[in-house]
Design a protein around this motif. Structure first.
Motif, PDB file in Angstrom:
ATOM      1  N   GLY A 167       0.824  -1.210   0.000  1.00  0.00           N
ATOM      2  CA  GLY A 167       0.000   0.000   0.000  1.00  0.00           C
ATOM      3  C   GLY A 167       0.849   1.247   0.000  1.00  0.00           C
ATOM      4  O   GLY A 167       0.530   2.244  -0.639  1.00  0.00           O
ATOM      5  N   GLY A 168       1.950   1.197   0.748  1.00  0.00           N
ATOM      6  CA  GLY A 168       2.833   2.350   0.855  1.00  0.00           C
ATOM      7  C   GLY A 168       3.710   2.201   2.077  1.00  0.00           C
ATOM      8  O   GLY A 168       3.763   1.133   2.689  1.00  0.00           O
ATOM      9  N   ILE A 169       4.429   3.281   2.412  1.00  0.00           N
ATOM     10  CA  ILE A 169       5.228   3.252   3.636  1.00  0.00           C
ATOM     11  C   ILE A 169       5.229   4.626   4.297  1.00  0.00           C
ATOM     12  O   ILE A 169       5.424   5.646   3.642  1.00  0.00           O
ATOM     13  N   ALA A 170       4.952   4.617   5.601  1.00  0.00           N
ATOM     14  CA  ALA A 170       5.072   5.792   6.463  1.00  0.00           C
ATOM     15  C   ALA A 170       5.795   5.305   7.706  1.00  0.00           C
ATOM     16  O   ALA A 170       5.960   4.093   7.902  1.00  0.00           O
ATOM     17  N   GLY A 171       6.224   6.217   8.557  1.00  0.00           N
ATOM     18  CA  GLY A 171       6.957   5.820   9.759  1.00  0.00           C
ATOM     19  C   GLY A 171       6.186   4.829  10.610  1.00  0.00           C
ATOM     20  O   GLY A 171       6.713   3.798  11.037  1.00  0.00           O
ATOM     21  N   ASP A 172       4.890   5.120  10.847  1.00  0.00           N
ATOM     22  CA  ASP A 172       4.105   4.243  11.731  1.00  0.00           C
ATOM     23  C   ASP A 172       3.899   2.863  11.103  1.00  0.00           C
ATOM     24  O   ASP A 172       3.860   1.841  11.801  1.00  0.00           O
ATOM     25  N   MET A 173       3.820   2.795   9.757  1.00  0.00           N
ATOM     26  CA  MET A 173       3.637   1.501   9.083  1.00  0.00           C
ATOM     27  C   MET A 173       4.902   0.651   9.214  1.00  0.00           C
ATOM     28  O   MET A 173       4.833  -0.563   9.413  1.00  0.00           O
ATOM     29  N   PHE A 174       6.064   1.301   9.111  1.00  0.00           N
ATOM     30  CA  PHE A 174       7.336   0.582   9.259  1.00  0.00           C
ATOM     31  C   PHE A 174       7.440  -0.013  10.658  1.00  0.00           C
ATOM     32  O   PHE A 174       7.749  -1.202  10.837  1.00  0.00           O
ATOM     33  N   ALA A 177      18.806  25.731  10.068  1.00  0.00           N
ATOM     34  CA  ALA A 177      17.605  26.578  10.110  1.00  0.00           C
ATOM     35  C   ALA A 177      16.348  25.801   9.723  1.00  0.00           C
ATOM     36  O   ALA A 177      15.258  26.367   9.663  1.00  0.00           O
ATOM     37  N   VAL A 178      16.499  24.505   9.434  1.00  0.00           N
ATOM     38  CA  VAL A 178      15.330  23.722   8.996  1.00  0.00           C
ATOM     39  C   VAL A 178      14.339  23.538  10.139  1.00  0.00           C
ATOM     40  O   VAL A 178      14.700  23.155  11.251  1.00  0.00           O
ATOM     41  N   HIS A 179      13.075  23.858   9.863  1.00  0.00           N
ATOM     42  CA  HIS A 179      11.968  23.563  10.786  1.00  0.00           C
ATOM     43  C   HIS A 179      11.083  22.543  10.109  1.00  0.00           C
ATOM     44  O   HIS A 179      10.720  22.718   8.950  1.00  0.00           O
ATOM     45  N   PHE A 180      10.763  21.480  10.824  1.00  0.00           N
ATOM     46  CA  PHE A 180       9.893  20.465  10.240  1.00  0.00           C
ATOM     47  C   PHE A 180       8.453  20.869  10.464  1.00  0.00           C
ATOM     48  O   PHE A 180       7.899  20.582  11.503  1.00  0.00           O
ATOM     49  N   HIS A 181       7.849  21.531   9.487  1.00  0.00           N
ATOM     50  CA  HIS A 181       6.438  21.871   9.659  1.00  0.00           C
ATOM     51  C   HIS A 181       5.639  20.580   9.644  1.00  0.00           C
ATOM     52  O   HIS A 181       4.768  20.368  10.454  1.00  0.00           O
ATOM     53  N   GLU A 182       6.008  19.692   8.671  1.00  0.00           N
ATOM     54  CA  GLU A 182       5.258  18.431   8.570  1.00  0.00           C
ATOM     55  C   GLU A 182       5.427  17.573   9.809  1.00  0.00           C
ATOM     56  O   GLU A 182       4.513  16.919  10.248  1.00  0.00           O
ATOM     57  N   ASP A 216       5.157  17.598  15.035  1.00  0.00           N
ATOM     58  CA  ASP A 216       4.352  17.039  16.133  1.00  0.00           C
ATOM     59  C   ASP A 216       5.055  15.842  16.770  1.00  0.00           C
ATOM     60  O   ASP A 216       6.025  15.320  16.256  1.00  0.00           O
ATOM     61  N   TRP A 217       4.564  15.430  17.919  1.00  0.00           N
ATOM     62  CA  TRP A 217       5.182  14.329  18.660  1.00  0.00           C
ATOM     63  C   TRP A 217       5.085  13.008  17.906  1.00  0.00           C
ATOM     64  O   TRP A 217       5.967  12.169  17.983  1.00  0.00           O
ATOM     65  N   ASP A 218       3.981  12.840  17.153  1.00  0.00           N
ATOM     66  CA  ASP A 218       3.793  11.605  16.381  1.00  0.00           C
ATOM     67  C   ASP A 218       5.022  11.265  15.554  1.00  0.00           C
ATOM     68  O   ASP A 218       5.482  10.135  15.527  1.00  0.00           O
ATOM     69  N   SER A 219       5.510  12.263  14.846  1.00  0.00           N
ATOM     70  CA  SER A 219       6.589  12.010  13.901  1.00  0.00           C
ATOM     71  C   SER A 219       7.914  11.755  14.595  1.00  0.00           C
ATOM     72  O   SER A 219       8.683  10.904  14.178  1.00  0.00           O
ATOM     73  N   LEU A 220       8.172  12.506  15.673  1.00  0.00           N
ATOM     74  CA  LEU A 220       9.396  12.249  16.441  1.00  0.00           C
ATOM     75  C   LEU A 220       9.347  10.814  16.969  1.00  0.00           C
ATOM     76  O   LEU A 220      10.340  10.083  16.946  1.00  0.00           O
ATOM     77  N   MET A 221       8.151  10.391  17.429  1.00  0.00           N
ATOM     78  CA  MET A 221       7.971   9.032  17.939  1.00  0.00           C
ATOM     79  C   MET A 221       8.287   7.988  16.850  1.00  0.00           C
ATOM     80  O   MET A 221       8.981   7.004  17.104  1.00  0.00           O
ATOM     81  N   ASP A 222       7.787   8.225  15.623  1.00  0.00           N
ATOM     82  CA  ASP A 222       8.033   7.274  14.530  1.00  0.00           C
ATOM     83  C   ASP A 222       9.521   7.154  14.212  1.00  0.00           C
ATOM     84  O   ASP A 222      10.035   6.057  13.951  1.00  0.00           O
TER      85      ASP A 222
END
Length: 398
Positions: free
Chosen positions: A12-19, A124-129, A132-138
């Motif tokens: 289907g695809g791959i995202a952090g939580d799927m991995f 100077a990079v800010h992760f807009h995407e 959130d905590w979700d992504s740091l967790m993944d």
């Protein structure tokens, strides 16, 4: 020592939580470590990381996410999701061995892509995407898994998807610019299903695992081995007509016992070498690494021509090297080989004295309880006359 190999099948695809879900489904023993590592990075207010079993298009799957966090979980934490701040959070947390290095490497692939696309320096990079905590967790959970498994990795081709995706930078085409940049050089397929199929975090994980890593092969077929487990991780979205899953296949290398039971049998016929040439070639092949045994047989070919058949028993891992050697040491232009199983009895070796010479003995316990012994014939060659050699053999084997 060969390592386990993991093949990622991007259905289907791959995202952090799927991995994270697919790998902990395949290797459930990882779950404790992953939750401990994530808990070390997340504040209590962010919610509780959890694994949940469910289904996707009729298949049983595992999902990974945060429970009990507030509706405004996209609120940025201190430092507003800056790359530097997130690296500091990871480096200062009490994590399992290796987790931080892998997590920071994944984060860095993301940051470098953002930096290039938006023309800002890395610091100077800010992760807009992924503010959130979700992504740091993944990212941390993925780093934890990769460190714990110490595997080689391969990945199938990737689904292109299509349409548009809403991001902090507005509406962008799919795959998102960061994803496309990170996965430059990977193989893609268009299966006709739209949507964002590979997220930037999913892309960064793949790049870390198989891009620029000599052990890894993007888009390779898994090399094989014993399938020790498979896992299915699902994304949050449903896809039309297919499960939105990532599948992980875990292959264990053949263990010593299995390896000892499989042997390659390699054979070829010779009709154009002299007896002396055959004898030299046989001696050289017999001495080669990985050759367990070599026998020669005299055969009669077409038109009554005499042939000599070479038959070698070879350790499977040495097969390619021994094949090359056969082509350079003999006149053959083709050879046959197959992998065969063997059953072997445990043997013990010791040395005894007979007829005044040290003689090595191999003892074997038979299934009916009997023990048989055999003297090493090389050790009998120094003894004069057949009768004395036979007497020494009989004495040694008693």
């Amino acid at each position: 020592m060969s390592r386990r190999h993991i093949h990622l099948d991007i259905v289907g695809g791959i995202a952090g939580d799927m991995f994270v879900a697919a790998l902990t489904d395949a290797v459930p023993a990882l779950r404790r470590r992953v939750l401990d590592d994530v808990a070390s990075v997340l504040p209590a207010a962010a919610g509780t990381p959890s694994f949940n079993a469910g289904t996707s298009a009729g298949l049983t799957v595992l999902r990974f996410g945060l429970e009990g966090h507030h509706a405004d979980h996209h609120h940025h934490h201190d430092g507003s999701g800056s790359y530097r701040h997130m690296v500091d959070l990871i480096r200062n947390a009490d994590l399992g061995t290796g987790t931080a290095d892998h997590a920071v490497a994944i984060l860095t692939h993301l940051a470098e892509a953002e930096s290039a696309i938006h023309g800002v320096p890395l610091d100077a990079v800010h992760f807009h995407e992924i503010g959130d905590w979700d992504s740091l967790m993944d990212v941390v959970a993925s780093g934890s898994i990769i460190a714990a498994l110490d595997a080689t990795w391969s990945v199938s081709d990737l689904p292109l998807g299509g349409g548009r995706v809403r991001t902090a930078h507005g509406i962008l085409p799919v795959p998102a610019p960061a994803t496309a940049r990170i996965l430059d050089g990977f193989e893609w397929r268009d299966d006709g299903v739209a949507g964002e199929r590979v997220t930037p975090t999913g892309a960064a994980i793949l790049r870390h695992l198989v891009g620029g890593n000599p052990n890894a092969r993007p888009n390779a077929r898994p090399g094989g081995g014993r399938l020790a487990g498979s896992g299915t991780g699902a994304g949050t979205r449903d896809l039309p007509g297919m499960p939105n899953i990532l599948r992980a296949l875990v292959f264990e290398p053949a263990t010593g016992t299995v390896d000892a039971r499989a042997v390659a049998v390699l054979s070829f016929d010779i009709d154009d070498m002299t007896g002396e040439e055959i004898s030299v070639a046989a001696e050289r092949l017999r001495a080669a690494d990985g050759v367990l045994d070599l026998t020669l047989a005299a055969l009669s070919g077409k038109k009554g021509r005499p042939l000599v058949e070479f038959r070698l028993l070879v350790r499977p891992e040495s097969l390619a090297a021994v094949q090359q050697l056969c082509f350079v040491e003999t006149a053959t232009i083709g050879l046959r080989w197959r992998i065969e199983q063997r059953a072997m009895l445990d043997r013990s070796a010791h040395t005894t004295n007979a007829a005044g010479s040290p003689i090595r003995i191999k003892r074997v316990d038979r299934p009916d309880g009997a023990t048989t012994a055999k003297a090493e014939s090389d050790d009998l060659t120094g003894i004069d006359t057949l009768a004395r050699r036979r007497a020494a053999k009989a004495e040694a084997e008693r």
